[in-house]
Design a protein around this motif. Structure first.
Motif, mmCIF file in Angstrom:
data_model
loop_
_atom_site.group_PDB
_atom_site.id
_atom_site.type_symbol
_atom_site.label_atom_id
_atom_site.label_comp_id
_atom_site.label_asym_id
_atom_site.label_seq_id
_atom_site.Cartn_x
_atom_site.Cartn_y
_atom_site.Cartn_z
ATOM 1 N N UNK A 65 95.895 4.466 23.428
ATOM 2 C CA UNK A 65 96.988 5.396 23.716
ATOM 3 C C UNK A 65 96.538 6.847 23.558
ATOM 4 N N UNK A 66 95.629 7.109 22.631
ATOM 5 C CA UNK A 66 95.092 8.463 22.476
ATOM 6 C C UNK A 66 94.332 8.879 23.728
ATOM 7 N N UNK A 67 93.492 7.972 24.231
ATOM 8 C CA UNK A 67 92.730 8.271 25.454
ATOM 9 C C UNK A 67 93.663 8.462 26.642
ATOM 10 N N UNK A 68 94.691 7.630 26.712
ATOM 11 C CA UNK A 68 95.621 7.706 27.843
ATOM 12 C C UNK A 68 96.487 8.956 27.762
ATOM 13 N N UNK A 200 89.208 15.335 14.868
ATOM 14 C CA UNK A 200 89.193 14.681 13.555
ATOM 15 C C UNK A 200 90.182 13.521 13.527
ATOM 16 N N UNK A 201 91.361 13.726 14.105
ATOM 17 C CA UNK A 201 92.384 12.690 14.077
ATOM 18 C C UNK A 201 92.078 11.518 14.982
ATOM 19 N N UNK A 202 91.575 11.809 16.184
ATOM 20 C CA UNK A 202 91.361 10.741 17.169
ATOM 21 C C UNK A 202 90.086 9.934 16.900
ATOM 22 N N UNK A 203 89.065 10.589 16.358
ATOM 23 C CA UNK A 203 87.795 9.889 16.148
ATOM 24 C C UNK A 203 87.925 8.769 15.126
ATOM 25 N N UNK A 204 88.856 8.911 14.166
ATOM 26 C CA UNK A 204 88.982 7.877 13.143
ATOM 27 C C UNK A 204 89.484 6.566 13.739
#
Length: 323
Positions: A65-68, A200-204
């Protein structure tokens, strides 16, 4: 005594005097994130998958969902030492938390999670050499007492010192998970000096999903050396897990709840002060008590458990007053 009570209630004074459109929006985001995290715990507890698979589905779905939604792309920046350290801490925390949900009620888990600010302070004192003030000592002490009341109820006063020293009747897994999350937050603060909050938020999510997939692979390769063939997952069983309809259902539910909860929490913090939003985080124990009773027939928390949750909230307020 009166002055101390007024100081403890000062966050509520902010709530009364600072209301405007932005305040109401921030409150809505905050309560929405509390509801989202509580529903996420319900979904995790009811997912009929092994722990590693639950964590993999949850974080892989959130990363999708982050990628989308934001067009986030994986690059080699996420494999920097600090980023990898945060990924390991986050993975350990999520695995411990997910395992604990199988053995504790939702109310207990959410209330024990309120120890997180005190755990962050403890690690900051230990690792970052921050000062240990009387207010911090009081907050940690009150929070530990509250956690004991939540887990043991009235019987906490009958426990012997020997039981405490032998770690009996102490919820070790949830506390270990909380310390892992707190250490992960400290590493995230260091990462923000050279990376954007979005990175920082998405990489985790990406690192946790990748780490869990690696753990699943290692488990499949090495388990034949430790367990009999009848107790390990075969390749066909793993493929069945991947292509069952319930996998897709959990992928959507767990991923969406994880993604939305974090987004709502970040938007609330972006709109208003942490101190202003603090009292509204107290809605999580009530929401979790209702959800646990409704979905899992968990008994309604006793007066002692509610007293313990109130003590945890008082500890957080003490820390916020110092800041």
């Amino acid at each position: 005594m009166l002055s101390l009570i007024l100081k403890l209630l000062s966050p509520l004074n902010y709530c009364i005097t600072d209301f405007n459109l932005m305040s109401w929006t921030a409150i809505g985001y905050k309560i929405g994130s509390c509801l989202g995290f509580s529903c996420l715990n319900v979904a995790i507890k009811s997912a009929n998958f092994p722990v590693l698979w639950v964590v993999f589905i949850q974080n892989f779905g959130a990363f999708f969902w982050v990628c989308l939604g934001f067009g986030f792309k994986v690059d080699f920046k996420i494999f920097r030492p600090l980023s990898l350290l945060r990924g390991v801490l986050s993975l350990a925390g999520v695995l411990l938390w997910t395992s604990s949900l199988k053995h504790f009620s939702l109310f207990q888990m959410i209330c024990l999670g309120l120890f997180s600010p005190c755990a962050t302070i403890f690690l900051a004192v230990l690792i970052l050499q921050e000062s240990l003030t009387w207010r911090r000592i009081a907050a940690i002490t009150v929070s530990l007492l509250g956690g004991s009341l939540i887990h043991c109820g009235k019987s906490v006063f009958a426990l012997s010192l020997e039981n405490f020293l032998q770690f009996r009747n102490i919820p070790l897994l949830p506390f270990l998970a909380i310390f892992c999350f707190s250490a992960s937050n400290i590493v995230a603060k260091k990462m923000l000096k050279r990376s954007s909050p979005e990175e920082v938020g998405c990489s985790v999510f990406a690192l946790t999903a990748l780490g869990t997939a690696l753990c699943i692979l290692i488990e499949y390769v090495w388990r034949p050396f430790f367990l009999s063939a009848t107790t390990r997952l075969t390749l066909q069983e793993m493929l069945n897990l991947l292509f069952l309809k319930k996998f897709l259902k959990n992928f959507v539910i767990l991923g969406s709840l994880t993604f939305l909860s974090h987004i709502l929490m970040n938007r609330a913090l972006a709109l208003h002060r942490v101190l202003f939003l603090l009292p509204f985080g107290a809605t999580r124990p009530m929401i979790s008590a209702f959800l646990g009773w409704y979905f899992f027939n968990e008994p309604w928390p006793s007066l002692w458990m509610w007293t313990g949750s109130a003590a945890m909230i008082v500890a957080i307020v003490l820390l916020s007053q110092e800041r």
